[in-house]
Design an enzyme around this catalytic site. Structure first.
Site, short mmCIF file in Angstrom:
data_model
loop_
_atom_site.label_atom_id
_atom_site.label_comp_id
_atom_site.label_asym_id
_atom_site.label_seq_id
_atom_site.Cartn_x
_atom_site.Cartn_y
_atom_site.Cartn_z
N CYS A 267 0.78 -1.21 -0.22
CA CYS A 267 0.00 0.02 0.06
C CYS A 267 0.72 1.21 0.11
CB CYS A 267 -0.83 0.05 1.27
SG CYS A 267 -1.95 1.53 1.28
N CYS B 151 -0.50 3.98 2.19
CA CYS B 151 -0.07 3.93 3.57
C CYS B 151 1.16 4.22 4.01
CB CYS B 151 -0.74 2.56 4.06
SG CYS B 151 -2.20 1.72 3.21
N ASP B 152 2.18 3.61 3.10
CA ASP B 152 3.63 3.69 3.83
C ASP B 152 4.42 4.39 3.00
OD1 ASP B 152 2.60 1.76 5.49
OD2 ASP B 152 2.93 0.12 4.15
#
Ligand code: NDP
Length: 322
Positions: free
Chosen positions: A141, A144-145
């Protein structure tokens, strides 16, 4: 185990565009739906950036914002949205039968209808090193990261729209992005491919696969990614690339393990629905969104099928009264 059993008309499992649209329609039909969100509340769209292809948003919309809007709309019509994970199902085979659902390993729910909108989850390659370094530099992701790799070099594995989108997103944060494409062409749409090719700090390696993620133990025993070994599948030549992040973007698998042995599935474990309907093989159980669709997999098609599932549930309940 909880000793109180809650009896409801309509249970919705999953909180992506399919689940929320089913909730809006079911609530407006007075089915008083209760939704359990699952672990990833809001579904896959909360891990995407801009959604440019959902009708009604001429300027595009942030995926998370769109899911918040859908949630607010479902709640406006008295859907009860609960954070929880369905851990067991005992689905009735009888017309008019009651479906028994266990939530978070304890709460018991009896539902007259169940709408399954559990979606699909990111696939991984299955390498031992990939598994070992999840959370230490391996991610599925980017939104997300990606932040953790600001100014660093990373690779993206995959050649579909997700991979192209993640690569262009990461290119804005990271120094260099290398895409590993296993064939000599990309599957992504032409528009996405153009975006990749026109981004200066993205390099695409065709006919190239990830052979191994390379890690290094840090203080306290944590292992982090320091590079990858890749292999050209034509020449069989291998070489290493120094990177700190590895983003896997090779597609998804449906979240259907809960229903194994009860609901009909195809060879790839997607739920089978009847004809153009959302009906599964069991009466009163309906499926919508990515959990039953490996063909289109769009937010708008998921939303449309969520609407169908709520209409099918409503008609099923009405038919019991006849
Ligand atoms: P796809 O199934 O479309 O693509 C998966 C990619 O991963 C393919 O290029 C495939 O390669 C590659 N792949 C699969 N297994 C491996 C492996 N073991 N090693 C290396 N590469 C591998 O999945 P996506 O998640 O990209 O997209 C899913 C759907 O969502 C699509 O319909 C897409 O159009 C849509 N989507 C739309 C977006 C948008 O419109 N904004 C954004 C993201 C997704 P190969 O091509 O060789 O099979």
């Amino acid at each position: 185990m909880s000793d109180t059993v809650e009896r409801i008309k309509c249970l919705i499992i999953g909180s992506g565009p399919a689940g929320y649209t089913a909730a809006i329609y079911a609530a407006r039909a007075d089915l008083k739906p209760i939704m359990y969100t699952g672990l990833e509340a809001g579904g896959q769209l909360t891990t995407t950036t801009e959604v440019d292809n959902f009708p009604g948003y001429p300027e595009g919309v942030d995926g998370t914002k769109m899911m918040e809007d859908l949630k607010a709309q479902a709640e406006r019509f008295d859907t009860e949205v609960r954070f929880g994970i369905v851990t067991k199902v005992d689905l009735s085979k009888e017309v008019g039968g009651i479906h028994k659902i266990e939530v978070d390993g304890e709460k018991q729910i009896e539902a007259e209808t169940v709408i399954i909108a559990t979606g699909a989850s990111a696939s991984y390659l299955g390498l031992e090193s990939e598994e070992r370094l999840k959370g230490g530099g391996v991610s599925a992701c980017a939104t997300c990261d990606g932040f953790f790799y600001k100014g660093e070099d990373i690779i993206v594995v995959g050649a579909g729209d997700t991979a192209a989108e993640e690569a262009t997103y990461l290119a804005k944060i990271c120094r260099n992005v290398t895409m590993l494409v296993r064939r000599d062409e990309m599957r992504a749409s032409k528009a996405m491919q153009n975006r990749v090719m026109n981004t200066k700090n993205i390099k695409v390696l065709f006919n190239t696969e990830l052979d191994e993620v390379l890690g290094e133990k840090k203080a306290f025993g944590d292992e982090v990614v320091i590079g990858v070994r890749v292999v050209n599948n034509q020449t069989k030549e291998k070489h290493e690339i120094d990177v700190t992040g590895v983003f896997i973007a090779i597609g998804h698998k449906p979240n259907t393990a809960l229903f194994t042995g009860q609901l009909d599935m195809d060879d790839t474990k997607y739920l089978i629905t009847k004809g153009k309907s959302s009906k599964t093989n069991l009466p009163g159980v309906f499926a919508c969104g990515d959990v039953q669709d490996h063909e289109y997999r769009q937010a708008v098609t998921a939303a449309g099928s969520g609407c169908m599932a709520a209409l099918d549930a409503e008609r099923y309940l009405s038919s019991l009264d006849d």
